[in-house]
Design an enzyme around this catalytic site. Structure first.
Site, mmCIF file in Angstrom:
data_model
loop_
_atom_site.group_PDB
_atom_site.id
_atom_site.type_symbol
_atom_site.label_atom_id
_atom_site.label_comp_id
_atom_site.label_asym_id
_atom_site.label_seq_id
_atom_site.Cartn_x
_atom_site.Cartn_y
_atom_site.Cartn_z
ATOM 1 N N GLY A 95 0.820 -1.202 0.000
ATOM 2 C CA GLY A 95 0.000 0.000 0.000
ATOM 3 C C GLY A 95 0.854 1.251 0.000
ATOM 4 N N GLY B 37 1.855 5.477 1.129
ATOM 5 C CA GLY B 37 1.919 6.365 2.281
ATOM 6 C C GLY B 37 2.905 5.938 3.348
ATOM 7 N N CYS C 37 5.587 -5.395 1.589
ATOM 8 C CA CYS C 37 5.725 -3.952 1.385
ATOM 9 C C CYS C 37 5.213 -3.167 2.598
ATOM 10 C CB CYS C 37 5.032 -3.549 0.088
ATOM 11 S SG CYS C 37 5.497 -1.909 -0.509
ATOM 12 N N GLN D 220 6.320 -3.363 6.614
ATOM 13 C CA GLN D 220 6.730 -2.239 7.454
ATOM 14 C C GLN D 220 5.881 -2.143 8.716
ATOM 15 O OE1 GLN D 220 6.241 0.881 4.615
ATOM 16 N NE2 GLN D 220 7.972 0.217 3.357
ATOM 17 N N ASN E 49 8.906 -1.402 -4.858
ATOM 18 C CA ASN E 49 8.216 -0.122 -4.947
ATOM 19 C C ASN E 49 7.939 0.377 -3.536
ATOM 20 O OD1 ASN E 49 6.637 2.098 -5.502
ATOM 21 N ND2 ASN E 49 4.791 0.896 -5.886
ATOM 22 N N GLY F 255 9.040 3.790 -0.587
ATOM 23 C CA GLY F 255 9.786 4.991 -0.226
ATOM 24 C C GLY F 255 10.111 5.057 1.248
ATOM 25 N N HIS G 176 8.200 -7.149 -3.847
ATOM 26 C CA HIS G 176 6.937 -7.663 -4.370
ATOM 27 C C HIS G 176 7.158 -9.017 -5.040
ATOM 28 C CE1 HIS G 176 4.072 -4.215 -3.976
ATOM 29 N NE2 HIS G 176 5.213 -3.616 -3.701
ATOM 30 N N GLU H 153 5.063 -11.134 -6.075
ATOM 31 C CA GLU H 153 4.104 -11.453 -7.143
ATOM 32 C C GLU H 153 4.626 -11.022 -8.500
ATOM 33 O OE1 GLU H 153 3.447 -7.214 -6.547
ATOM 34 O OE2 GLU H 153 3.827 -8.885 -5.207
#
Length: 407
Positions: A257, A259, A286, A290, A328, A330, A370, A372
């Site tokens: 996800g 943010g 992801c 976290q 992917n 940040g 990721h 997948e």
């Protein structure tokens, strides 16, 4: 202005119809594509050579503008089947895109429309005809940039106003974007992975039940779970531990996800902490990785430029093997903050950042990348089998081979 400040590509002679305005006042001009208007977001770069539709529809890119480092774009067109967003009508994913070259005519038997038309329908503002290498170098040196991307077919821009918008945008830190991209109510996912002969099939005889918490889940993650025999019930990001346990799951999945994990974690971390204590197998990817780290007592931090691409080398300490993975994100888990009962299982060979963990003595693990891999390599598909094997072990069943056997 430094040597790496991007300028309009020298071969571009068309009137500017789009601009990218960075928070420091840098203005980059080019050709506008896709939707019109203006939007604030964080500018990142992605090094994948393929899969632009999957990238742009990944909900993890909410609040971001994606710079594609590979120059060619649009070659395979676009279609409804490759969208990763769980609810395409809501158009969750990247808000902007930046290309070096103009969009080419599609040449693929699965193409339903050209990329420019598809961008318009998705509401994605795009900019083409700039030196993407220079912009990538700028991001690499200065970090991911807050910016405004704007497209006006007439080329009329109030640059002072756009500069102010870029400078005043809050950025992704402290932003809970999962609540914007999650589903509104629960659903049961039955779609199987795509095959050339049959397309997407539908599951009819599941062996296990997995509850997935949707913080911005990608469709292909759910397909790989159903492909291994799991019925998948998807719940909203705000679901409580009691909501999850009411479905009597054999396993729990924490999705990817967008943010700041600390912001979404305000409501998700207590739920995850309770689920860890149940002994039910738990797997996170992801953002889910976290927030699992936060629930276990660790910390997360904003990265300089993040990891975005399909060619990232990661070492799996559990096997000693190096995998090429799709990434992917940040934000990253601070591995030094993890408690003694949590082992680091994967690490990035680019910068040494944490890419995986497991809880000693519990059927709980997660990865930053990721597995997948849509787009990207399939080196990490074994992680889904590892998760299913934890479920099988709890049921007293023999494990599956972690990697598919060659025919």
């Amino acid at each position: 202005m430094t040597e790496t400040t991007p300028k309009t590509a020298p071969w571009t002679v068309q009137k500017r119809t789009a601009v990218l305005v960075l928070a420091d006042g840098t203005v980059i001009e080019g050709k506008g594509l896709g939707a019109t208007g203006a939007v604030e977001a964080e500018v990142v770069f992605n090094t994948a050579l393929t899969g632009y539709e999957e990238i742009l529809t990944d909900p993890s890119y909410a609040g971001q503008i994606v710079t594609f480092t590979f120059p060619h774009i649009g070659n395979v067109g676009a279609n409804a089947e490759d969208i990763e967003d769980l609810t395409p009508a809501n158009r969750h994913g990247a808000v902007g895109a930046i290309f070096k070259a103009d969009i080419t005519a599609p040449s693929n038997f699965r193409a339903a429309e050209d990329l420019d038309s598809w961008l318009k329908h998705r509401g994605i503002i795009a900019l083409a005809g700039i030196d993407t290498r220079a912009l990538t170098a700028l991001i690499r040196e200065r970090g991911a940039q807050n910016a405004v991307i704007a497209h006006d077919p007439n080329g009329n821009f109030d640059l002072d106003a756009l500069k102010a918008r870029a400078a005043n945008w809050c950025g992704l830190e402290n932003l809970d974007l999962a609540k914007d991209v999650t589903i509104g109510q629960s659903l049961v996912w039955k779609e199987l992975p795509w095959t050339l002969q049959d397309g997407y099939g539908e599951q009819d005889a599941p062996q296990y039940h997995v509850v997935a918490l949707d913080f911005g889940v990608k469709r292909n993650i759910l397909r790989l779970l159903t492909g291994l025999g799991a019925k998948v019930t998807v719940l909203p990001a705000t679901a409580t531990a009691e909501d999850v346990l009411a479905h009597n799951p054999d396993g729990v999945f924490l999705s990817n996800g967008p943010g700041d994990p600390a912001a979404t974690g305000e409501y998700a971390v207590p739920t995850i902490g309770k689920l860890v204590e149940t002994g039910i197998p738990l797997f996170g990817i992801c953002l889910g990785h976290q927030m699992l780290a936060l629930a276990l007592g660790g910390r997360t931090e904003k990265m300089h430029q993040g990891h975005h691409g399909a060619n990232h080398p990661v070492k799996d300490y559990t096997t000693g093997k190096v995998e090429i993975v799709s990434m992917n994100h940040g934000f990253a888990v601070d591995s030094d903050s993890l408690p003694e009962n949590v082992e680091e299982t994967h690490v990035s060979l680019f910068d040494g950042t944490n890419c995986g963990l497991r809880v000693v003595g519990k059927p709980v693990f997660s990865v930053q990348h990721h597995p997948e891999a849509s787009p990207g390599p399939q080196d990490s598909h074994y992680l889904f089998r590892r998760f299913i094997n934890l479920i099988r072990e709890r049921k007293g069943q023999a494990p599956l081979p972690e990697r598919e056997q060659a025919a």
